[in-house]
Design a protein around this motif. Sequence first.
Motif, PDB file in Angstrom:
ATOM      1  N   THR A   1       0.847  -1.199   0.000  1.00  0.00           N
ATOM      2  CA  THR A   1       0.000   0.000   0.000  1.00  0.00           C
ATOM      3  C   THR A   1       0.882   1.248   0.000  1.00  0.00           C
ATOM      4  N   GLU A   2       1.945   1.233   0.813  1.00  0.00           N
ATOM      5  CA  GLU A   2       2.885   2.368   0.849  1.00  0.00           C
ATOM      6  C   GLU A   2       3.520   2.585  -0.523  1.00  0.00           C
TER       7      GLU A   2
ATOM      8  N   ASN B   1       1.078   3.936  -2.991  1.00  0.00           N
ATOM      9  CA  ASN B   1       0.793   5.347  -2.720  1.00  0.00           C
ATOM     10  C   ASN B   1       1.971   6.263  -3.036  1.00  0.00           C
TER      11      ASN B   1
ATOM     12  N   GLU C   1       5.481   5.744  -2.228  1.00  0.00           N
ATOM     13  CA  GLU C   1       6.726   5.703  -1.433  1.00  0.00           C
ATOM     14  C   GLU C   1       7.829   5.005  -2.233  1.00  0.00           C
TER      15      GLU C   1
ATOM     16  N   THR D   1      11.567   3.159   4.250  1.00  0.00           N
ATOM     17  CA  THR D   1      10.440   3.958   4.744  1.00  0.00           C
ATOM     18  C   THR D   1       9.143   3.177   4.618  1.00  0.00           C
ATOM     19  N   ALA D   2       8.960   2.524   3.467  1.00  0.00           N
ATOM     20  CA  ALA D   2       7.744   1.734   3.222  1.00  0.00           C
ATOM     21  C   ALA D   2       7.654   0.585   4.219  1.00  0.00           C
TER      22      ALA D   2
END
Length: 125
Positions: free
Chosen positions: A112-113, A116, A118, A123-124
């Motif tokens: 999902t990260e 979206n 990333e 970070t994800a």
Amino acid sequence: QPFLLVLGTRFSDIELREEEGIPTEEFLESCYAIVPVLDKLGPTVFAPVKMDFVGNIKKINQKFITNKEEFDTLQKIVLHEVNAGVAQVRNSATEALLWLKRGLKFLKGFLTEVKNGEKNIQTAL
């Protein structure tokens, strides 16, 4: 995203059985279909996730193959282990299912990260 084309049996294709629940075989096939995706995402970064994932799939499958008729749904496996008093034992199919569910939630969150926007894997994660 092209790497998702490697998926075979999809979770969304699994038909829930009235009153009985999630068919074990189809669920395990859907889980196995995710393994190549983990390799494509990053064989090094996702190695521990993959190992954990595959190990938990195998534990559930080992229980399933002892009696495919009796254990044809995940719910029947869990109920059997609860009634036998082994659901909380290390390496039980019930424990494996719990960790597999956590792994799937983690993977869904990660994807999902990425979806979206990333770009940074750390970070994800």
